[in-house]
Every structure is written in structure tokens, then in C-alpha cells.
Scaffold this motif. Structure first.
Motif, PDB file in Angstrom:
ATOM      1  N   ARG A   8      81.430 -42.060 -24.139  1.00 37.31           N
ATOM      2  CA  ARG A   8      80.176 -42.285 -24.863  1.00 37.31           C
ATOM      3  C   ARG A   8      79.415 -40.966 -24.935  1.00 37.31           C
ATOM      4  O   ARG A   8      79.364 -40.216 -23.952  1.00 37.31           O
ATOM      5  N   HIS A   9      78.811 -40.712 -26.076  1.00 31.52           N
ATOM      6  CA  HIS A   9      78.109 -39.449 -26.294  1.00 31.52           C
ATOM      7  C   HIS A   9      76.776 -39.735 -26.974  1.00 31.52           C
ATOM      8  O   HIS A   9      76.711 -40.456 -27.967  1.00 31.52           O
ATOM      9  N   ALA A  10      75.713 -39.157 -26.435  1.00 32.62           N
ATOM     10  CA  ALA A  10      74.374 -39.367 -26.981  1.00 32.62           C
ATOM     11  C   ALA A  10      74.118 -38.449 -28.166  1.00 32.62           C
ATOM     12  O   ALA A  10      74.803 -37.437 -28.364  1.00 32.62           O
ATOM     13  N   ARG A  11      73.119 -38.819 -28.971  1.00 32.81           N
ATOM     14  CA  ARG A  11      72.717 -37.976 -30.084  1.00 32.81           C
ATOM     15  C   ARG A  11      72.337 -36.591 -29.576  1.00 32.81           C
ATOM     16  O   ARG A  11      71.626 -36.438 -28.584  1.00 32.81           O
ATOM     17  N   ASP A  13      74.439 -34.447 -28.315  1.00 29.06           N
ATOM     18  CA  ASP A  13      75.442 -33.919 -27.398  1.00 29.06           C
ATOM     19  C   ASP A  13      76.390 -32.973 -28.137  1.00 29.06           C
ATOM     20  O   ASP A  13      76.587 -33.089 -29.355  1.00 29.06           O
ATOM     21  N   GLY A  31      79.011 -45.039 -34.249  1.00 30.71           N
ATOM     22  CA  GLY A  31      78.401 -43.719 -34.350  1.00 30.71           C
ATOM     23  C   GLY A  31      79.240 -42.798 -35.210  1.00 30.71           C
ATOM     24  O   GLY A  31      80.137 -43.229 -35.939  1.00 30.71           O
ATOM     25  N   TYR A  33      80.488 -38.283 -35.556  1.00 33.80           N
ATOM     26  CA  TYR A  33      80.405 -36.907 -35.086  1.00 33.80           C
ATOM     27  C   TYR A  33      81.354 -36.059 -35.916  1.00 33.80           C
ATOM     28  O   TYR A  33      82.085 -36.573 -36.771  1.00 33.80           O
ATOM     29  N   SER A  65      73.767 -39.819 -34.466  1.00 31.94           N
ATOM     30  CA  SER A  65      73.574 -41.081 -33.749  1.00 31.94           C
ATOM     31  C   SER A  65      74.358 -41.175 -32.454  1.00 31.94           C
ATOM     32  O   SER A  65      74.360 -42.221 -31.804  1.00 31.94           O
ATOM     33  N   GLY A  66      75.047 -40.079 -32.060  1.00 29.22           N
ATOM     34  CA  GLY A  66      75.939 -40.187 -30.923  1.00 29.22           C
ATOM     35  C   GLY A  66      77.182 -40.957 -31.333  1.00 29.22           C
ATOM     36  O   GLY A  66      77.379 -41.281 -32.511  1.00 29.22           O
ATOM     37  N   ARG A  68      80.649 -43.668 -29.738  1.00 28.31           N
ATOM     38  CA  ARG A  68      81.467 -44.297 -28.694  1.00 28.31           C
ATOM     39  C   ARG A  68      82.909 -44.240 -29.173  1.00 28.31           C
ATOM     40  O   ARG A  68      83.224 -44.638 -30.297  1.00 28.31           O
TER      41      ARG A  68
END
Length: 236
Positions: A8-11, A13, A31, A33, A65-66, A68
Motif C-alpha cells: 500500500r502506498h499513500a498519495r 509516496d 489508485g 501511479y 491517490s496512492g 494498493r
């Protein structure tokens, strides 16, 4: 059984350029990326399947938005020499295969369709090709393509995640990997891949693979055996 794990990665990151020694697939659950490597930028949104060959180096930016992501470590990825982005036909089914039936991954891959990568200026594609073709100074290449060395460095770092010099090293490493799959003497592998000498090749191989070139060559041979066995099983 292949290893499966979720990340999981946050906005906001960002993962700097890193290398996975095993082949693996990443499936975006939600999300979005962007992944950047010597292969250029790749889109990542829900339902996108990212394929990575062994020892592939890339970075990731989670700007909006990060995200998953579920990841599946694989023994091999036959026919995958560079990173690829593909769209699966059914996200729920793909998740089930990742988590409970990795032996069906080849079927999932075959059912997926290629994604259109983000467009980059034509000069960048040509510049990267020129980086892999020799050792001409970066400033000379930039001048040839009508940009400054500073602009080339900024632009390629954004789209490919690495500076021109780092991209050249990565292309040299990729060529060495391909040559190690042949019976060519290690001294010839070093020379043909653009390394100063065999000792230089050995240092880079140890840094990237954790093995000396001879051991990596045996491992690559083992990966090929796995690929051939998988192909034979699929025909039964």
C-alpha cells in the motif's frame, strides 16, 4: 508455490529506483501511479498487470491517490525482456489467481491485453537508444538531439527515472545479462557489453545480482529450464 504479497502506498509516496532479483508481476487493485525505468514510463491503474523480468530496475511515483498493489514473485517470465503493462479482462478473477491459483498465471497473462504507454518526445527514445549504442559524451548526444545536457538529464530523470549516465549503465547491465545466457567467454561478455574489463563486469554483477558472473550464468540457465518445463506442461 509462488510468493504473493500486498503493498500500500499513500498519495505523494515515491520509491526511488530499486531492483528486484526475481521476476515478478504486480496487479494494481486501486489508485494509480507511474512506473519509470530504462523502458520508459508505464501507466498503473486498477486492472493493470505490470510484468518485470529478473533484475529489472525501476522507480515509482504515487502522486494523486496512492495505490494498493498485489505482487506475485515468479520463477520466470518467458519472453519478457523489459517491463510491460497489460490490462486484465476481469480484476476479481485476476486477484483470485494471484492469491489462490498462481499456477494459472500464464493463462491470465495470455488473456491480458497490452496497455498504451504514456507518450514521450521522440528525441528521448532516440537519445536512450544512442546511450546504449556507445560511450559518446552525454553533452555531445544532447547537442545532436537539439537539447542541453542539463535539459536531457532533467527530462530523462522524470520520464525514465534515471539520469543519462545511470541509463547507460542500466543498458550495459541488460546487455550483459543477455550475453550471459550465451556460452561466450566472460572476457568477451565484458567487452561486448561495454565494460572496461572482466573485473568491472564482475563488480557490477555482484552489486546487482549478489553473485559472480559464472554463478549468475548458471542461474540464468536454471531459469530457462523452468521456462521450458512450464511451456511443456502447458502443452499437455
Amino acid at each position: 508455490m509462488a510468493a504473493c504479497y500486498e503493498t500500500r502506498h499513500a498519495r505523494g509516496d515515491a520509491l526511488p529506483t530499486h531492483r528486484h532479483r526475481e521476476a515478478y508481476a504486480a496487479l494494481v487493485l486501486d489508485g494509480s501511479y507511474e512506473e519509470n525505468s530504462v523502458d520508459g514510463p508505464l501507466p498503473s491503474r486498477p486492472g493493470v498487470l505490470l510484468l518485470h523480468p529478473p533484475y529489472h530496475a525501476h522507480g515509482n511515483r504515487f502522486e494523486r491517490s496512492g495505490a494498493r498493489v498485489i505482487n506475485l514473485v515468479l520463477p520466470a517470465l518467458d519472453g519478457v525482456a523489459q517491463a510491460q503493462a497489460r490490462l486484465v479482462p476481469d480484476l476479481r478473477e485476476a486477484i483470485a489467481i494471484f492469491r489462490h491459483a498462481p499456477q494459472r498465471f500464464a493463462q491470465l497473462r495470455a488473456a491480458s491485453t497490452p496497455c498504451e504507454p504514456p507518450q514521450v518526445p521522440a528525441w528521448q527514445r532516440a537519445f536512450v537508444e544512442a546511450l546504449g549504442a556507445g560511450d559518446r559524451p552525454i553533452a555531445d548526444l544532447a547537442r545532436e538531439f537539439g537539447v542541453s545536457a542539463a535539459h536531457a538529464s532533467r527530462a530523462l530523470s522524470l520520464s525514465h527515472g534515471m539520469s543519462p549516465q545511470a541509463l547507460r549503465r542500466e543498458l550495459r547491465w541488460r546487455r550483459a545479462l543477455a550475453l550471459l545466457a550465451t556460452p561466450a567467454p566472460l572476457a568477451d561478455v565484458a567487452a561486448d557489453a561495454g565494460f572496461a574489463d572482466q573485473s568491472h563486469l564482475t563488480r557490477v554483477v555482484r552489486a546487482h545480482a549478489g553473485l559472480p558472473p559464472s554463478a549468475l550464468r548458471r542461474r540464468i540457465g536454471g531459469i530457462k529450464c523452468v521456462q521450458y518445463a512450464a511451456a511443456a506442461a502447458a502443452l499437455q
